[in-house]
Every structure is written in C-alpha cells, then in structure tokens.
Design a protein around this motif. Structure first.
Motif, PDB file in Angstrom:
ATOM      1  N   ALA A 150       0.798  -1.197   0.000  1.00  0.00           N
ATOM      2  CA  ALA A 150       0.000   0.000   0.000  1.00  0.00           C
ATOM      3  C   ALA A 150       0.831   1.247   0.000  1.00  0.00           C
ATOM      4  N   LEU A 196      -6.202 -16.194  -3.295  1.00  0.00           N
ATOM      5  CA  LEU A 196      -5.057 -15.548  -2.660  1.00  0.00           C
ATOM      6  C   LEU A 196      -5.436 -15.009  -1.288  1.00  0.00           C
ATOM      7  N   MET A 197      -4.538 -15.169  -0.340  1.00  0.00           N
ATOM      8  CA  MET A 197      -4.692 -14.473   0.937  1.00  0.00           C
ATOM      9  C   MET A 197      -3.526 -13.518   1.034  1.00  0.00           C
ATOM     10  N   VAL A 198      -3.836 -12.236   0.887  1.00  0.00           N
ATOM     11  CA  VAL A 198      -2.790 -11.219   0.820  1.00  0.00           C
ATOM     12  C   VAL A 198      -2.543 -10.628   2.187  1.00  0.00           C
ATOM     13  N   VAL A 199      -1.297 -10.413   2.482  1.00  0.00           N
ATOM     14  CA  VAL A 199      -0.898  -9.933   3.795  1.00  0.00           C
ATOM     15  C   VAL A 199       0.231  -8.922   3.611  1.00  0.00           C
ATOM     16  N   ASP A 200       0.215  -7.863   4.385  1.00  0.00           N
ATOM     17  CA  ASP A 200       1.171  -6.768   4.228  1.00  0.00           C
ATOM     18  C   ASP A 200       1.817  -6.478   5.568  1.00  0.00           C
ATOM     19  N   GLN A 206       2.378 -13.173  10.517  1.00  0.00           N
ATOM     20  CA  GLN A 206       1.447 -13.288   9.396  1.00  0.00           C
ATOM     21  C   GLN A 206       1.650 -14.600   8.655  1.00  0.00           C
ATOM     22  N   THR A 211       0.069 -17.332  10.586  1.00  0.00           N
ATOM     23  CA  THR A 211      -1.379 -17.312  10.387  1.00  0.00           C
ATOM     24  C   THR A 211      -1.750 -17.957   9.062  1.00  0.00           C
ATOM     25  N   LEU A 212      -1.014 -17.587   8.049  1.00  0.00           N
ATOM     26  CA  LEU A 212      -1.255 -18.139   6.718  1.00  0.00           C
ATOM     27  C   LEU A 212      -1.107 -19.664   6.746  1.00  0.00           C
ATOM     28  N   GLY A 222      -4.551   1.268  -1.628  1.00  0.00           N
ATOM     29  CA  GLY A 222      -3.768   0.388  -0.780  1.00  0.00           C
ATOM     30  C   GLY A 222      -3.972   0.592   0.705  1.00  0.00           C
ATOM     31  N   GLN A 232      -6.617  -4.776   7.060  1.00  0.00           N
ATOM     32  CA  GLN A 232      -5.768  -5.878   7.467  1.00  0.00           C
ATOM     33  C   GLN A 232      -5.343  -5.738   8.928  1.00  0.00           C
TER      34      GLN A 232
END
Lengths: 339, 339
Positions: free
Chosen positions: A73, A96-100, A111, A114-115, B79, B86
């Motif tokens: 982001a 998809l499981m997106v993580v930032d 994270q 968790t995934l 983003g 999240q």
DNA sequence: ATGAAAGCGCTAACAA
DNA sequence: TTGTTAGCGCTTTCAT
C-alpha cells in the motif's frame, strides 16, 4: 450465513449418492456421461457450490495461496503484481490471501504463521524493491516463490525484472534517437535495481563506443533526488543531451529543474524513466518515455510456477527467472538538435 | 505440507483429553487454571497452531472476511484501505481475502461466489471512487460493509469520506491565509466526490461573504485536466490568488501551467489538493498542501463494524458513516501578496 | 458404474 | 473439572 444447499441435497434431488455427485462434479472416478450431466444440471439448478472448507479439510489441499508483501500500500507500485497473481490464481481455481507487513519482520513472521494455520498450499513472498532477501525460516519446506527478490540462500525459486536489460533498452533507444552525450541519473544507495540498470547503461554505452557520466545522489528514488541530480548535471555536464533516470519520480525532478532552467523537453533534453508509474509518466508534460516493469507478468508467473511446484510438476522456468521489460515510447525523447 | 502437530498430540503430551486442550486454548469451558497453563505451555513447546480449516468447518465460523474491490491496483490510492482493514482484522483474529474485479461486474459476481464458497463470514465491498453503488444481489443477507460507496438501496451500512468537509477545511485554510479571490478547479463529470467538495467550497465562501469561480473541465481528475483548468483560469480569472483543486493530480497540472506562465507558487498562486497521494504531493516543488483522505481509517472501521455485525453486537456508527479528513499543511499556500 | 462408510482436525453437547 | 462422543461437509478408498 453458510451455504444453503450441500452435496447431500444435490444427491437426493438427483437420485444418486453423494459419492456419485462428488465424482461427477469433480470429473473424477467412473461415472456414466448421462449421470454426470444429470448431476451437473441439478447442481446448477440448486445453485450448489461446494463448501471449500470441507473439501480442503478432507483433501488436505486448501487451494489457498498466501501472498506475503512488505508493502502493498505504502507504495502504489505493487498493485499490478497482485492483480497478475489474482488473475492466474482464479484461472487455476486458487484463492489468494494477501498480507502486508509494512516492513515489520516480526509482524511478517506472525502473518506467515497465520497463513500456514489457514493451511495455504504455498506462499508468494513478494518484495517491493528488487533485493536479495532472507526467506523467513518458518516458511521452511512449504512451497515458496519469491517475487522482486532473490533468495540469498540460493534455495527458493524467484522472479525478478531483468534490471540490466532495462538499462540496455533505455540506453539503446536514446542512442538510436541520435544521442551521443547521455547521462545516467541514479542513486548512491546500491541495490539490485540500481546496480543492474547502471550496468546496462554502461555496457551499452561502451559497446557503442560512447561513455557518459553517472550521477549518483543520496536518498531514495524520488523527485527530490531527481532535482538534486539534475542540478548537478546542469552544473557539471551542460553538454548532455539526454538522461536515463533511475525511475519516473527522478524523471519528475528532472522535468522541474529543466523547466526552471528554461531547458525544453525533449527539444533540448531527452528524458527516459523507469517504472511506468502512470500518475507520473502520463501526468508529466510532455508525457514520459519510460521502461515498464513487468509487475503483472511477475504476479502471474509467480502463481503459475507455484502451482506447478505444489502439484509436483516440473518447473519450466529457471530457478531465478529474469523477466524482460518493455520500453513505453511517449513524448520525452527526440533527436538532439544539431549544435 | 500441513501442520505437523495436531490437537491430539498436544493432548497426549499434556496427559489430558483433546476437549480439555480445546477448552484451555480457547479460554472456554471449565478448566482449572493449572491445567490451562500446563496445556498452553505444552502447546507452545510443540509449536502447535490449530488448523483453522478444521475449526472453521466445525464451528461454522471461518474468521475469513472477503474484501471486494473494483481496482486495488490500477489506481494506487486504495492500498491504505486494505492496510487498515488488514490491521484491524489481525487484531480481531480475522483474515482478509482480497479480490479485485478490475471493474468487470461479471467477474465481480463470480469472485463473490468464490468468496462465499470459502465460507467468508462477511464481505467488505469497496469502491475506488466515492459513489452510489448497487450491491450485488448474491451478497444477499451476508454481512456486508460498503467502503467509499453508499448503498443505493439504502440497506447495507457504509463508510465514506466527508466530501463536504474536505471542501470546507481546504477553503477555510485558504481564507485564513488571507485569500479572497479563490477558485475551485474540478470536473464536469458529476459524482459524490466532485459534488461534495464543490458544495463545501461554495458554502464556505458564501458564509465568509465571498464568491469565486468554479472551473469544470471534462475528463477524469488527472494532470491533463489540471492543465486545462489552469489554462482556462488564467485566461478568464487572472485576478485569482488561490485555487482548490479536485485532487493532487489536478494540482500537478496547475503547477505545470503556473510554472510555464512564470507564476510562482505559493508567492503568486496558492494551491491546495485533495488525496495526499504522496508521489505527487511530496514530489511537487514546492511540496503540496492537500487534504488527506481517510483511507486507512475507513479500512479499519469497515472491519470493526463488520465484525460487530457478524457477531450480533450493536453498531456504534450511523449506518452511513462519514469520516472527517485532515489538512496536510506543506508549502503550496502562502498569504496573497499585496497588490 | 454406483454406493457405503470412514475419516480430515477440530468444537461442543452431554456424561461422568 | 475432565472426558466421551458425535458430527461440520466433503473426498476417497473399497465394496458391490
């Protein structure tokens, strides 16, 4: 609110067993064509959609892919990687499981845990800027694909842009336009992107019997850096007719200094950027010629290769794949005016 | 590769039943403090992490939230909404499944179906530009929260920026700086954002006994529009000392025209943008004073409210929540020079 | 070609 | 306070 109708209901309405429904719908097992069609029709009529959670639990295959990013982001550049990954995923029936992690490596480890608890079948480990990366140990033996990063340990497969080629095509374009006195405006801070682009620039110049200055400025690749570099360029190398900028933001800084100095782009100075970050490349006046990074393609390829890895197919790409980039010709390059 | 150690293994090692382990780890049921601690220690030692898929199947609660967007990527603005969502999700033990339809509503429906098949507990329906939206029927009775969009049907709850307030604080800032002749540069194409910002501008001007032109140009809110608007402004209203731009990209166009016309910012022309899209707002010279959109806050609030909705708690926010925005003071506003 | 039945790993009644 | 047991909805042997 869960799914209304389950596999039992479909079986009942179709007058067959749940086994047959499962086989028919998944095109597995021995089911007569007639039954198969019949079951499929009933399923559609009832609006049946299998509960993915149940099927994941049973089959030990979640069809989920974790997408681990350091900055989705904060920087706007990455979005297309995700879009590419998402498109490929949807074609392969994956989610998809997106993580930032916002660059917090502690958070990133959590994270990833968790995934993994979500039973993802594999993980895309994407970085925002091309770099050498240490893959978190917790990823261990799980199928993993690096994007915009190369595994320092040399174990996990990766996908990166071909930085040297970026420097090459940009420089070639300038030379073909007739320029001989070309400068490269880049960063002091070394990194894969900077090193590769600079190497491509220098090699291409050398191969054409030319040489040109490389101006390196401190800081990150933003407009401030571009202004600083352009100012230095004008002072030290006023004979230059074209510049290859580290990225579009640096090019934006060059535009600002050029305009303030009364230098017209492209008549008196040709400019090439890298990124094709459209709010800038299409916002500048004249619109910027730049090398587009293969974000979308990297995202797609990451999922394709990862799926192959997960299902044990042979990988068609080299372990460290380098993707070629394309020049986007706009209006910031012209032939140098005859002196 | 699935989880190594399961609940049975923890139970065995701790010398208790799986029930007790489940209760202890989830802080439910009647378990003695001693047992609870003991079980927790063993679980940590073994690196146990519950299989979320199994627990979702059993408890009928996936702790998954679908995030449906029309454009994560094509535009870089969104983003922060995802980041906010999240962060809130991770605090609540939820996971996001993000999906991007690239404005294809057929694709979007299929994506929503996929999400529902994954048993998501609820859905965030986010739009890139503040608008009135028709919520896909397939979302039906599932808990849903709109972001940057209001449900045309008036049913689903929503979160949007307070566009009128944006126009107000920006205009107030200009007036406080001493400006009296202020113009608003905006779009022909109407929409929630345009209408609200313009209304805020006009109301504030009126309340201060002022009036100023509104220049509306065709097209989208990019630098091209900004150049067009600025050109028109200079021709028709050369007396203007400050402009409020629809967004930062429009402001970029204003900078270009101003510089070409030899007008210095902010000495001769003050400029305010909207978005705080940093590659532009911090890349322009001088850095741009602008109103930041509450992307991150909207993402957070969306998840918080959605979780409340899912678990049947009362919703503290009004159904159509409007979030206030903040002025980011940089260097593009000064007092008007005395004539 | 079709179906019965046994789980996947966990949670939650219900018993003890 | 702890344990036994019955599923969640699906896939997958293994019979028939």
């Amino acid at each position: 609110m869960a799914q209304r109708v389950g596999i039992r209901e479909v079986a009942r309405q179709a007058g067959v067993s749940v086994t047959t429904v499962s086989h028919a719908l998944n095109d597995r097992g021995q089911v007569s064509a007639a039954t198969r069609e019949h079951v499929k029709r009933i399923a559609v009529e009832l609006g049946y959609a299998p509960n993915r959670i149940a099927s994941a639990l049973r089959s030990q295959r979640s069809r989920l892919i974790g997408f681990v990013s350091d900055e989705i982001a904060a920087t706007p550049f990455s979005g297309r990687v995700i879009t590419g990954a998402q498109d490929a995923a949807s074609e392969l029936g994956l989610m998809l499981m997106v993580v930032d992690s916002a660059r917090d490596s502690g958070l990133e480890e959590r994270q990833i845990d968790t995934l993994l608890a979500q039973q993802v079948d594999g993980v895309v480990y994407a970085r925002m800027f091309h770099q050498l990366a240490d893959v978190p140990a917790t990823l261990g033996a799980h199928p993993t694909m690096l994007v915009d990063a190369v595994d320092r340990a040399g174990v996990q497969p990766s996908i990166v842009p071909d930085e040297v080629q970026i420097g090459r095509i940009a420089t070639e374009h300038l030379i073909e336009a007739g320029h001989r006195r070309i400068a490269h405006l880049t960063l002091e801070q070394q990194g894969e992107a900077r090193d590769g682009r600079e190497a491509g620039f220098l090699a291409t110049m050398r191969e054409c019997g030319l040489s040109g200055p490389v101006i390196r400025v401190p800081g990150i690749g933003d407009a401030v850096a571009g202004r600083r570099a352009a100012t230095e360029l004008l002072r030290r190398h006023p004979e230059i007719t074209a510049v290859l900028c580290f990225n579009d933001q640096v090019a934006m800084g060059v535009y600002q200094v050029a305009q303030a100095a009364g230098l017209r782009i492209p008549q008196q100075l040709s400019v090439v950027g890298v990124d094709d970050f459209w709010p800038i490349s299409e916002g500048l006046d004249p619109v910027l010629t730049t090398v587009a990074l293969p974000h979308y393609a990297m995202g797609r390829l990451a999922i394709t290769r990862l799926e192959a890895l997960i299902s044990g197919q042979p990988d068609a790409s080299p372990r460290e794949a380098r993707l070629a980039c394309e020049l986007v010709r706009r209006a910031s390059v012209a032939s140098p005016s005859t002196p």
